[in-house]
Design an enzyme around this catalytic site. Structure first.
Site: not given
Ligand SMILES: *[C@@H]1O[C@H](CO)[C@@H](O)[C@H](O)[C@H]1NC(C)=O
Length: 437
Positions: A238, A385, A413
């Site tokens: 991320s 996600d 995610h």
């Protein structure tokens, strides 16, 4: 068209209009609330710290002048996000509370090591005492190879792990570190999992703007220099992907592979620019539903409401942890929960804007450097996600066809790593091994 059909269309249209109206009203209320808390925090800061510190309700021009490297690292989205009440002049009153400061460069930082609104517990401020050692918290683990014969140790493969927003090194120590298949033939492995500046157990300085450069420099200072690494792999999740790409570009001669899990990547437009406010809108548009999206938009658009949340949750994390342990009857809480509150409002707010939104404009240059140096890049992204859309990785693949993209079915995610720890570790081993040839 049948009547039932047109009734259906009409209902849907009315539904959309109604939702839009409610969304508008809720965010109008939040605009008001943010303005309200701006005044409240000014008064409280004045009371506890003697001075009301400046906030981002002002425009960039009012806060800074000049143009240097430091300022280039700041995100446009920090400044003066549209707020109806502010435009109406409600804040003139708050502005009068502010101390007059000498402006050259930017003074958005704080003079206090630990603010009244931040947690002062042992684990949150331990870095302050250790003044000489302003380095990141790094978990180092070595995995020696199998030595059945007297095989000489060929080389040590170093891997640096970078976590995402409101997370920590635990993301890796609790997953990949525990799921290695065993010694990897022919090579020793040495893992470094960092807590990013302002998160986990790392320092959370109050006079830092948490730009992409700050994060990269700290990793250099805390891992690459002290351990004298001249070759390493990178793995990031991320927000950490932006830091990892910048780090890889800086040390492109040393990097053997970069694995990006759910990278928030946005290609720059034809004229080479990218607006950070576009990134903010894409990742945290003002939406009411689902709740996660609502939370994201509130935390990224409203500086002072965000500070309220941090005051409630980050400052009092020990109390919340005690309550949660009682409620769940567990001795230990999941690292995911614990890591959520291990930052200050200052470190979280600036990292979110300066790295995620403001960092986007540097990505294509950095990826271009990696492309030229032929660094192997592999992306892993879940197809469900909701935080960083799969579109980001598809765009990166389109712009840089040499990257390898692995799309994981039914993963979001978090579960892209947490829901398949063993598989994920196998994938990494495979990527590292492929660079040995
Ligand atoms: C990436 O590198 C290849 C050559 O290795 C080159 O043909 C290509 O244009 C580069 N792509 C970008 C977007 O820079």
């Amino acid at each position: 068209m049948s009547i039932a059909n047109s009734v259906g269309t009409c209902t849907r249209k009315c539904g959309t209009i109604l939702l839009d109206a409610i969304t508008f009203m809720v965010f109008l209320f939040l605009d008001f609330l943010d303005t309200f808390f701006c005044v409240i925090f000014k008064l409280l800061d004045k009371f506890f710290e003697g001075k009301a510190s400046p906030c981002y309700c002002k425009s960039k021009a009012e806060l800074i002048n000049g143009d240097n490297e430091e300022i280039r690292g700041l995100s446009e989205t920090l400044y003066r996000r549209k707020n109806v009440f502010r435009e109406m002049g409600f804040l003139n009153f708050a502005g009068k509370l502010e101390y007059r400061k000498q402006i050259d460069g930017f003074d958005g930082g704080r003079r206090f090591l630990n603010r009244w609104s931040d947690c002062g517990c042992e684990s949150c401020v331990s870095w302050i005492k250790d003044n000489a050692c302003q380095k990141l918290h790094v978990v180092v683990r070595e995995f020696p190879q199998e030595r059945s014969d007297d095989s000489r140790r060929e080389s040590t493969e170093n891997v640096i792990f970078v976590h995402g927003f409101a997370s920590s090194s635990s993301l890796w120590t609790e997953t990949v570190f525990k799921n290695l298949a065993g010694p990897i033939k022919g090579h020793d492995y040495r893992f470094f999992a960092v807590d990013l500046l302002g998160f986990g157990r790392s320092p959370k300085p109050s006079d830092c703007m948490y730009t992409l450069n700050d994060h990269v420099e700290m990793i250099g200072k805390s891992v690459i220099s002290p351990f004298q690494l001249d070759s390493f792999h990178l793995v990031a999740h991320s927000m950490g992907c932006i830091v990892a790409v910048a780090l890889a570009a800086k040390y492109s001669k040393f990097v053997k592979s970069v694995t990006l899990v759910a990278p928030p990547y946005f290609p720059s437009s034809k004229d080479g620019t990218i607006s950070s406010s576009m990134v903010l809108k894409k990742l945290a548009g003002k939406r009411l539903w689902p709740p996660l999206a609502f939370g994201q938009s509130v935390m990224s658009w409203y500086e002072h409401i965000g500070r309220c949340f941090c005051f409630l949750f980050c400052r009092n994390h020990r109390t919340w942890e005690r309550i949660l342990k009682l409620l769940t009857r567990k001795k230990e809480l999941s690292f995911m929960i614990v890591d959520l509150t291990r930052h200050t409002h200052h470190s979280g707010w600036h990292s979110m804007h300066n790295v995620i939104c403001g960092g986007a404009k540097f990505m294509d240059d950095y990826l271009g450097i990696l492309n030229r140096s032929k660094v192997e890049i592999c992306i892993i992204h879940g197809d469900r996600d909701p935080v960083v859309p799969l579109e980001c990785s598809n765009n990166m693949k389109m712009k840089f066809p040499n990257v390898e993209l692995k799309i994981i079915q039914n993963a979001n995610h978090g579960t892209v790593i947490l829901g398949r720890k063993k598989e994920f570790a196998r994938t990494l081993e495979h990527i590292w091994a492929s660079t040995h040839m």
